[in-house]
Design a protein around this motif. Structure first.
Motif, PDB file in Angstrom:
ATOM      1  N   GLY A 149       1.088   3.730   1.971  1.00  0.00           N
ATOM      2  CA  GLY A 149       1.616   3.959   3.312  1.00  0.00           C
ATOM      3  C   GLY A 149       1.834   5.419   3.661  1.00  0.00           C
ATOM      4  N   ARG A 203       0.860  -1.177   0.000  1.00  0.00           N
ATOM      5  CA  ARG A 203       0.000   0.000   0.000  1.00  0.00           C
ATOM      6  C   ARG A 203       0.896   1.227   0.000  1.00  0.00           C
ATOM      7  NH1 ARG A 203      -0.341   1.877   5.545  1.00  0.00           N
ATOM      8  NH2 ARG A 203       0.651   0.344   6.890  1.00  0.00           N
ATOM      9  N   ALA A 254       6.736   1.943  -0.126  1.00  0.00           N
ATOM     10  CA  ALA A 254       5.438   1.316   0.150  1.00  0.00           C
ATOM     11  C   ALA A 254       5.541   0.395   1.359  1.00  0.00           C
ATOM     12  CB  ALA A 254       4.967   0.541  -1.073  1.00  0.00           C
ATOM     13  N   LYS A 255       4.412   0.251   2.044  1.00  0.00           N
ATOM     14  CA  LYS A 255       4.347  -0.600   3.236  1.00  0.00           C
ATOM     15  C   LYS A 255       3.464  -1.804   2.949  1.00  0.00           C
ATOM     16  CE  LYS A 255       4.967   3.276   6.343  1.00  0.00           C
ATOM     17  NZ  LYS A 255       4.368   4.114   7.381  1.00  0.00           N
ATOM     18  N   ARG A 289      -2.163  -4.064   5.529  1.00  0.00           N
ATOM     19  CA  ARG A 289      -2.546  -4.522   6.866  1.00  0.00           C
ATOM     20  C   ARG A 289      -3.445  -5.749   6.750  1.00  0.00           C
ATOM     21  NH1 ARG A 289      -4.083   1.210   7.589  1.00  0.00           N
ATOM     22  NH2 ARG A 289      -2.277   2.267   8.440  1.00  0.00           N
TER      23      ARG A 289
END
Length: 111
Positions: free
Chosen positions: A30, A28, A58-59, A62
């Motif tokens: 982020g 995502r 980007a992270k 979740r």
């Protein structure tokens, strides 16, 4: 913030991705700002624009929790429930009808 780099359609360098491309990789944005944009020219209108994000910033997406799964199931059940007869239609009720098909088109009795 300066001017965004603009790339032609399908010519973006490696290291940039759209939201959909990030999601396909399990990532995502982020919270990062848009890093660049793609433009696809059109004949009679302005160009189509797609925003790009940096992949290295980007992270990971979740994970869904039990509460989120329950809320999603409840929302989907509400979309299948007819507001007129209160029965589960077995499909998502189209917003154009507003009710299940039997309630929207009741059979006419022949005299």
């Amino acid at each position: 913030m300066g001017e965004l780099p603009v790339f032609r359609w399908r010519l973006a360098p490696d290291g940039y991705a759209t939201r959909r491309q990030l999601r396909a990789q399990g990532l995502r944005p982020g919270g990062q700002c848009v890093a660049a944009q793609l433009e696809r020219p059109r004949r009679r209108r302005g160009p189509l624009v797609a925003y790009l994000y940096r992949v290295d910033l980007a992270k990971p997406v979740r994970p869904m929790t039990g509460a989120k799964w329950a809320a999603l199931a409840k929302a989907n059940a509400a979309r299948r429930t007819c507001p007129t007869c209160r029965r589960d239609a077995g499909y998502v009720i189209p917003p154009t009808l507003g009710t299940c098909v039997p309630c929207a088109d009741p059979p006419t009795l022949a005299a």
